[in-house]
Structure formats: structure tokens, C-alpha cells
Scaffold this active site. Structure first.
Site, mmCIF file in Angstrom:
data_model
loop_
_atom_site.group_PDB
_atom_site.id
_atom_site.type_symbol
_atom_site.label_atom_id
_atom_site.label_comp_id
_atom_site.label_asym_id
_atom_site.label_seq_id
_atom_site.Cartn_x
_atom_site.Cartn_y
_atom_site.Cartn_z
ATOM 1 N N HIS A 197 0.875 -1.180 0.000
ATOM 2 C CA HIS A 197 0.000 0.000 0.000
ATOM 3 C C HIS A 197 0.910 1.226 0.000
ATOM 4 O O HIS A 197 1.710 1.417 0.924
ATOM 5 C CB HIS A 197 -0.920 -0.008 1.229
ATOM 6 N N HIS A 230 3.198 -3.330 6.707
ATOM 7 C CA HIS A 230 1.994 -2.492 6.624
ATOM 8 C C HIS A 230 1.849 -1.565 7.823
ATOM 9 O O HIS A 230 2.319 -1.873 8.912
ATOM 10 C CB HIS A 230 0.738 -3.371 6.552
ATOM 11 N N GLU A 277 1.998 -5.514 10.827
ATOM 12 C CA GLU A 277 1.077 -4.365 10.786
ATOM 13 C C GLU A 277 1.363 -3.513 12.018
ATOM 14 O O GLU A 277 1.275 -4.005 13.142
ATOM 15 C CB GLU A 277 -0.349 -4.914 10.823
#
Lengths: 310, 310
Positions: free
Chosen positions: B19, B113, B174
Site C-alpha cells: 500500500h 503495513h 502491521e
């Protein structure tokens, strides 16, 4: 200081979504529009999503930063269909709520912004405007949940680049920290409270209340500090130092750490003692600003009331 | 449980920018590439910016979410020049580091992430993979600055949609909270520490260390909760409640507030006691997810060591 009087302030414009991913203002405006809020006592309210295409895309802007388009130079230039979307929109907004510097301009424009920096609630204004100072003092006296501060940009109004400069009086309400594209209840509620207090003050002013003079502290912009960057690629080579991150408005003294280089080394503040703000604001990476620096000043203002024999 | 052995794990891929606006992984990968980190003892390291165009644009994605493109169905379909950029990129990454489910796939893929949710450090993985559980246990035993948790997605590997599923073993790291487009030193350092510990574990494993069996707690996804929305426009009509905001992984009991409607009313949690996570994640507004809900489970795993006679 002597007492000052001003004409009534019946026409107020509230703008959200000047930056399309700053969600508190977007939703405050949308909710006011749904509820058809068009009056608060003597105050006639117009609500606007300033940059609807950017709001739709949930981006700061489409072609260029709308909130840098309101200088006299940009507003007086010719406009063509091939001009950046935001410049065309700036001309529309100026026609609707200005023209900037004219008698027809609305009385007060309040522009709603968020930042990823830990700035609490800030009012940002140009030059010395006693109306804004009184509203600021009113908000500061009522809001207890976060620090409330005033930032003054000391540039001539002709060079003032942001939306509120088209009105007779105006300021930005800046609340953070909130990530772009995210709506937080705490930040929303602070902004709503500041806006409600602004409208409350305007009604009292228009009704003939006298507001006592006094003084407030303000932060006046001195300069910007960029991230350390690779001279070849322009890429950042450091991150805001953990001791500076989230410490907006905490006095930065010579020798205090400002950046942590990816190499592991620390960069330190040099020179004058100053107050950092907009620390690690998302949208300022591209503007080459890691944080801004301010000096603290004291502003004195007179008592004011409405001039009823306008 | 008996002891288990696995072949060595010499080929590791570290991905950032899957992303494009999740900055910790982008800068960890860029820094490793600058410093030409290609080895950690017995481990051969490949670093990749998974979605370079989205990184360049500082957006989550260009056409579609890359990290939803790695299902068997999407990877086995035909690909044309007019296919979404991320689908084409998924085929490239699968060819380079998979093919998914094959003997040629790399040994371990670690995808980096960030989230705007207050999730601390989470490892996210599919199904029961003892290698990942051991790495998780190792990281958890060493990281003390933030909570470390394991999230398990119990869907068949053929339907696994995220990048790490192309490798023999893999997980996402994450870390949050961090706004999109912002790089925070604290979040960067936590991610770097988790990655360094992963590489340390792999070297020990490949060198013949035995890792004791045991058990860990994990959160297994039960479902998603969307924002209340206007049925006509689809717009949200509420914000995550202040009592839920930032309280990822705090048990949500029936009657606990979940949303604050713009009307002022409170929405409450109904049904089972569950653990919320990804609370108010920026990118999930469009996926119609205000937060996800998990059940806490205990996973038991055997002691493991490398099978040297591969």
C-alpha cells in the site's frame, strides 16, 4: 487602549473540505446542510464544501492546493478552462464570498481544517484583526479539553493565500491530530465546539454586547524547517525525532533533537529558541516542511462593541 | 505434541509499499536497498517495493487494492494490458516470488503495513503455520515497547488474497497508529525491530537451533462492522464512539458504545463478547468496515528445528 466599534457581522460563511481529506470540516458542513442550518439568531450562515471534487476523491486537492490560490495575483489573473481546477474554484469562491478586499465581501469566513500534527485547537489568522482576537479569546475561555492557541501569519493581505482572506474577517480553525481520510469523534467535537462558540460570540456581538479588551498570547510564524534530504534524489533521509514528534508548541532550544537520520544519527536544533508547530504534517512533505517555527508574542486589543448606527 | 522438522528457509522476501501510503515499510525497504542488504547470515534477502506506482503517488493503490489480488482465481485468470495495474503487478510478483503453492516459491515473505488504528504491533497470517507461530512467539518475547498480537485469518489458502500468500510461509507485519503518508520514528522503529527479530530467528533456525513448543494467544477474525450509513446516499451517519476509538483489542461487551451518530445518539454493541481491531482504519471506509471483530483463541504448536538432510 480606547474602545472600538465595528459594523454588525450578519453574514457568515463556514467552509469545510477546502482540503478534501480533512474530514471534520467535511462532515460538519454536510451535517449543517442536511439539517438546513441557515441562521443562528441574527447571523445568516452559508455552508460550503470548498473543494467538492477533492472531497469526492478524498484527496487534499485535484490539481493544486486550493488554500494557496487566494493571493491578489492569482485572483486577478485570467482564468481559462485549462487552468488548474482549484484556481478556477478559487475564482468562483472569491466571486461568491468576496471579492477579496471589497465592501461586498461577507463579514466573516471560518474555514475548517485538520492536521496530522498534535496541535490541539488552533486559530490561524492574518495580521491584526480585533474581531478574530476577541473570538479567539472567547473560544479559549470556554474550551477546556485541549490547548487552544492562536497562530498569526504576518504577511500583507494582498499576499494572503488562504480562503478566509476573501472575507472582511476570517480565520482557519485547525484541529489535530487526525489522519487524512479519518473522522475521529474527539476531533470532530472540538471543532464543532469552536464553531458553535464562534456563532455564539457573533450573536452576542450583533446584539450589542461589549467585549472587554485585554491581551492574548499568539504564535507568529518565523520560518520552516525541511526534512534532511538526499541531494541527488530529493528523498528524505530522516524522520522527525521522537522527542519532537507530538510536541508541537513545546519550546525548542538549541541542542534539542529535531531529526533522527536513517543512519542512526541525530540532528539538533541550532540558533534561536522557538516554538515548533505543524510537526510532521502529512501534506507538508511535498511542501518541504517538516515543521514550522514560531515566536511567542503578546497581542493587546481594545474592548469592542457593535456600531449600531451603520 | 511431537517435535517437527522443516527444510531450511534460505530465501526471504521483504516487501514494503504494497500500500503506497504506508510509509514505514516504504522507507525500511528503501533504506535496505540503499545499504545493499542482501544477506543476513544464512538468509538471502530480497527487498521489494510491491506497488511502485502507488508509492510514487503516495496513495494506497492506483486502480485496485494490490493486497486483494493474490487469490488463486485472480492469479490464474488471463492478464491483458487493459487489466488494472495492481492485477498486472500481482501476476509479476507471483511469478517472481511464487508461483503461489509451488515448490519454487520463496521460503518466507514478510509484508510491511501500517494502519491508522491503535493496534500496536500485529502479525497477520493465514491458517496454522508453525514457522509463523514460532517467529511470532520470538518477536513477542523480545518486543516490550508495545503490545504484540497475532491475527489469524481462517480462510483457505486458495482464497488468501494478500501478497504473503504466494510464499511457502509468510505474514504481514502491521504497525499503528500512523496516518497515511506520514513517517513516525516510533512506528518505524517498532517495525524495524520486528523485522530484525524475524531475520535473527531465521538465522538461528537455519543454523540448527531447536525452538521449544508451547502455546500463544491469537485473534481469529469473526466479522466486520460497517459505519451506520444513509440508505439513500451511502454516506456515513456516525463516527466511531470515543469509548471505542483507540481501544483496539479491548473486549467489546454487549451494551458497550460503538458509534456516535451525528444526531447525538449512541449505537451499542449487540450480541457476543468479541475483540475489535482495525478500529477506524482510514482505508476501510470504502470497504465498508468501521472495525473488525475477533475471538481470542489459543494455538498450540510443537518444538521445531531444521531438517538438515533435505
Amino acid at each position: 487602549m480606547e474602545h472600538a466599534t465595528f459594523p454588525p457581522l450578519p453574514l457568515v460563511v463556514i467552509c469545510g473540505g477546502t482540503h478534501g481529506n480533512e474530514m471534520s470540516g467535511v462532515y460538519i458542513v454536510r451535517e449543517m446542510q442536511k439539517q438546513k442550518v441557515e441562521k443562528a439568531g441574527s447571523v445568516s450562515i452559508t455552508t460550503v464544501l470548498s473543494n467538492p471534487r477533492a472531497v469526492e476523491a478524498c484527496k487534499r486537492y485535484i490539481d493544486t492546493d486550493l488554500n494557496r490560490c487566494f493571493t491578489d495575483a492569482l485572483l486577478s489573473g485570467p482564468i481559462t478552462d485549462s487552468a488548474p481546477y482549484e484556481l478556477r474554484r478559487a475564482h468562483e469562491l472569491n466571486a461568491q464570498f468576496g471579492p477579496k478586499g471589497s465592501e461586498e465581501a461577507v463579514d466573516l469566513l471560518c474555514d475548517l481544517h485538520n492536521t496530522t500534527a498534535n496541535m490541539g485547537l488552533s486559530l490561524i489568522c492574518y495580521s491584526l484583526d480585533w474581531i478574530t482576537l476577541h473570538i479567539y479569546k472567547y473560544i479559549q475561555s470556554k474550551v477546556t479539553s485541549v490547548p487552544v492557541r492562536l497562530i498569526q501569519l504576518t504577511i500583507p493581505i494582498s499576499e494572503a493565500y488562504s480562503l478566509e482572506s476573501v472575507a472582511k474577517h476570517g480565520f482557519s480553525i485547525e484541529v489535530g491530530p487526525q489522519p487524512g481520510g479519518v473522522l475521529r469523534a474527539d476531533i470532530f467535537n472540538i471543532m464543532k465546539e469552536a464553531l458553535d462558540l464562534t456563532l455564539e460570540w457573533l450573536q452576542k456581538f450583533n446584539s450589542g454586547s461589549t467585549f472587554e479588551g485585554g491581551e492574548v498570547e499568539a504564535y507568529t510564524l518565523v520560518g520552516n524547517v525541511d526534512y534532511p534530504r538526499d541531494p541527488m534524489t530529493g528523498e528524505i533521509t530522516a524522520v522527525v525525532h521522537p522527542q519532537l514528534q507530538d510536541n508541537d508548541f513545546k519550546l525548542l532550544q538549541p541542542g534539542d533533537p529535531t531529526f533522527l537520520l536513517f543512519s542512526g544519527k541525530t540532528v539538533k536544533h541550532e540558533g534561536e529558541e522557538l516554538y515548533p508547530f505543524f510537526v510532521n504534517e502529512c501534506a507538508y512533505y511535498e511542501k518541504k516542511v517538516a515543521f514550522q517555527l514560531a515566536r511567542k508574542i503578546t497581542l493587546t486589543f481594545p474592548s469592542i462593541s457593535v456600531k449600531l448606527d451603520r
